[in-house]
Write an enzyme that holds these catalytic residues in place. Structure first.
Site, PDB file in Angstrom:
ATOM      1  N   SER A  46      -5.025 -13.732 -74.398  1.00 48.03           N
ATOM      2  CA  SER A  46      -5.524 -15.133 -74.612  1.00 48.03           C
ATOM      3  C   SER A  46      -6.291 -15.465 -73.246  1.00 48.03           C
ATOM      4  CB  SER A  46      -4.479 -16.110 -74.781  1.00 48.03           C
ATOM      5  OG  SER A  46      -4.892 -17.465 -74.616  1.00 48.03           O
TER       6      SER A  46
ATOM      7  N   TYR B  65       4.046 -20.120 -73.359  1.00 53.55           N
ATOM      8  CA  TYR B  65       2.896 -19.648 -73.994  1.00 53.55           C
ATOM      9  C   TYR B  65       2.026 -18.929 -72.947  1.00 53.55           C
ATOM     10  CZ  TYR B  65      -1.125 -18.369 -77.044  1.00 53.55           C
ATOM     11  OH  TYR B  65      -2.218 -17.890 -77.559  1.00 53.55           O
TER      12      TYR B  65
HETATM   13  P1  NAD Z   1      -0.989 -16.765 -86.521  1.00 58.81           P
HETATM   14  O1  NAD Z   1      -0.068 -17.626 -86.310  1.00 58.81           O
HETATM   15  O2  NAD Z   1      -2.054 -16.725 -87.782  1.00 58.81           O
HETATM   16  O3  NAD Z   1      -0.620 -15.243 -86.176  1.00 58.81           O
HETATM   17  C1  NAD Z   1       0.520 -14.903 -85.466  1.00 58.81           C
HETATM   18  C2  NAD Z   1       1.042 -13.890 -86.299  1.00 58.81           C
HETATM   19  O4  NAD Z   1       2.419 -13.339 -85.756  1.00 58.81           O
HETATM   20  C3  NAD Z   1       1.457 -14.130 -87.887  1.00 58.81           C
HETATM   21  O5  NAD Z   1       1.171 -13.393 -88.645  1.00 58.81           O
HETATM   22  C4  NAD Z   1       3.106 -14.364 -87.736  1.00 58.81           C
HETATM   23  O6  NAD Z   1       3.876 -14.319 -88.819  1.00 58.81           O
HETATM   24  C5  NAD Z   1       3.319 -13.305 -86.898  1.00 58.81           C
HETATM   25  N1  NAD Z   1       4.725 -13.158 -86.019  1.00 58.81           N
HETATM   26  C6  NAD Z   1       5.180 -14.378 -85.493  1.00 58.81           C
HETATM   27  N2  NAD Z   1       6.396 -14.045 -85.016  1.00 58.81           N
HETATM   28  C7  NAD Z   1       6.435 -12.792 -85.358  1.00 58.81           C
HETATM   29  C8  NAD Z   1       7.697 -11.881 -85.027  1.00 58.81           C
HETATM   30  N3  NAD Z   1       8.864 -12.321 -84.561  1.00 58.81           N
HETATM   31  N4  NAD Z   1       7.531 -10.479 -85.316  1.00 58.81           N
HETATM   32  C9  NAD Z   1       6.243 -10.210 -85.917  1.00 58.81           C
HETATM   33  N5  NAD Z   1       5.360 -11.018 -86.164  1.00 58.81           N
HETATM   34  C10 NAD Z   1       5.431 -12.264 -85.835  1.00 58.81           C
HETATM   35  O7  NAD Z   1      -1.996 -17.165 -85.411  1.00 58.81           O
HETATM   36  P2  NAD Z   1      -3.353 -16.195 -84.406  1.00 58.81           P
HETATM   37  O8  NAD Z   1      -4.140 -17.305 -84.012  1.00 58.81           O
HETATM   38  O9  NAD Z   1      -3.915 -15.292 -85.723  1.00 58.81           O
HETATM   39  O10 NAD Z   1      -2.726 -15.536 -83.364  1.00 58.81           O
HETATM   40  C11 NAD Z   1      -2.685 -14.181 -83.271  1.00 58.81           C
HETATM   41  C12 NAD Z   1      -2.547 -13.736 -81.925  1.00 58.81           C
HETATM   42  O11 NAD Z   1      -3.915 -13.985 -81.201  1.00 58.81           O
HETATM   43  C13 NAD Z   1      -1.321 -14.382 -81.085  1.00 58.81           C
HETATM   44  O12 NAD Z   1      -0.814 -13.591 -80.085  1.00 58.81           O
HETATM   45  C14 NAD Z   1      -2.075 -15.615 -80.489  1.00 58.81           C
HETATM   46  O13 NAD Z   1      -1.462 -15.767 -79.275  1.00 58.81           O
HETATM   47  C15 NAD Z   1      -3.478 -14.813 -79.843  1.00 58.81           C
HETATM   48  N6  NAD Z   1      -4.536 -15.860 -79.846  1.00 58.81           N
HETATM   49  C16 NAD Z   1      -5.055 -16.794 -80.631  1.00 58.81           C
HETATM   50  C17 NAD Z   1      -5.865 -17.835 -80.565  1.00 58.81           C
HETATM   51  C18 NAD Z   1      -6.707 -18.614 -81.462  1.00 58.81           C
HETATM   52  O14 NAD Z   1      -7.479 -19.558 -81.118  1.00 58.81           O
HETATM   53  N7  NAD Z   1      -6.187 -18.396 -82.668  1.00 58.81           N
HETATM   54  C19 NAD Z   1      -6.342 -17.719 -79.173  1.00 58.81           C
HETATM   55  C20 NAD Z   1      -6.052 -17.006 -78.111  1.00 58.81           C
HETATM   56  C21 NAD Z   1      -5.096 -16.000 -78.441  1.00 58.81           C
END
Ligand code: NAD
Length: 269
Positions: A155, A168
């Site tokens: 991130s 986080y």
């Molecule tokens: P999201 O909530 O859609 O995705 C997170 C995924 O992780 C979900 O599918 C969830 O079921 C899975 N998950 C949660 N706990 C778990 C576990 N114990 N075992 C297996 N899977 C598990 O949100 P997202 O935004 O798609 O996030 C995906 C990644 O991107 C994350 O690592 C997040 O930190 C990172 N990220 C997202 C953003 C953003 O703006 N959306 C920005 C920076 C980083």
């Protein structure tokens, strides 16, 4: 640079947290580039199965596998299933991640440990299992010039502090040093390890930051490109990092953030 629409033809990939948000976007782009994809999900099996069906109806190959990435036994069972079904693995996208936000003084040890165990320990456990298989199998030149590729979803908050989210940001800062150290250790074996650092991407994790015009306007003040990112922005970066086109890229973070890490508050001096 050569370009093939099937940059990942013949390659087998696993995407953790692949049933929603960025993970689902990465799954779809990897499949579009020709990879066979295992979609890990934690709790939404029906969403994962829907993506499997979509990929199969476009003549691709995919399976869905339930596992909690923070649990060693689950991760080992998930890799056994991938190896049984696909024979091997070429690409791991360590994407699963959660937020449990609160002001520092109110943060419970439970929420600190939960976020660190999913976001950081989960990536460690999956990377270790993937690397074992990459080393066992070695390079297959007809598939890829690397023995394997690991992409860690970090991130912009591996760089930018974020009040109210200390668990986080600590997990993402940890991913940065974990990724670089594994990359240094495994590079001689032709294994590449890199991170993608998304900025603000429209997904369920941050819905409240973009789902009203007021919230979106406030968010855009932090993004020089003046648009919120889409999951395909990340999926396309993942395809490149997984492909031989990025063969000389190892141990680095690709920021896919519309310039969010450029200290936009300083744009006007
Ligand atoms: P999201 O909530 O859609 O995705 C997170 C995924 O992780 C979900 O599918 C969830 O079921 C899975 N998950 C949660 N706990 C778990 C576990 N114990 N075992 C297996 N899977 C598990 O949100 P997202 O935004 O798609 O996030 C995906 C990644 O991107 C994350 O690592 C997040 O930190 C990172 N990220 C997202 C953003 C953003 O703006 N959306 C920005 C920076 C980083």
């Amino acid at each position: 640079m050569s370009y093939s629409p099937y940059l990942l033809q013949g390659q087998k990939a696993l995407v953790t947290g692949g049933s929603s948000g960025i993970g689902a976007g990465v799954v779809r782009q990897l499949a579009k580039a020709g990879a066979t994809v295992a979609i890990n999900y934690h709790s939404h099996g029906e969403a994962a199965e829907k993506i499997v069906e979509d990929i199969k109806s476009a003549h691709g190959e995919a399976i869905a596998i339930q596992a909690d990435v923070s649990q060693e036994a689950d991760v080992k069972a998930m890799f056994s299933k991938v190896l049984n079904e696909f024979g091997t693995i070429d690409i791991l996208v360590n994407n699963s991640g959660i937020q449990k936000d609160s002001p520092f003084l109110d943060m419970s040890l439970k929420d600190w440990n939960l976020v660190l165990s999913v976001n950081l320990t989960g990536q460690f456990l999956c990377a270790r299992e993937a690397a074992k298989e990459f080393l066992r199998r070695g390079v297959q030149p007809q598939i890829s010039c690397a023995a394997g590729k690991i992409i860690c979803m970090s991130s912009v908050h591996q760089l930018i502090p974020w009040a109210g989210h200390v668990n986080y940001v600590t997990s993402k800062g940890g991913i940065n040093m974990m990724m670089k150290t594994i990359a240094q250790e495994l590079a001689p074996h032709k294994i590449r390890v890199n991170s993608i650092a998304p900025g603000a991407i429209k997904t369920p994790i941050n819905k409240s930051s973009w789902d009203t015009p007021e919230a979106e306007a406030q968010l855009l003040e932090l993004i020089p490109a003046n648009r919120v990112g889409e999951v395909d922005d990340i999926g396309k970066a993942a395809v490149w990092l997984a492909s031989d086109d990025s063969d000389y890229v190892n141990g680095t973070t690709l920021y896919v953030d519309g310039g969010m890490n450029l200290y936009p508050g300083f744009a006007t001096g």
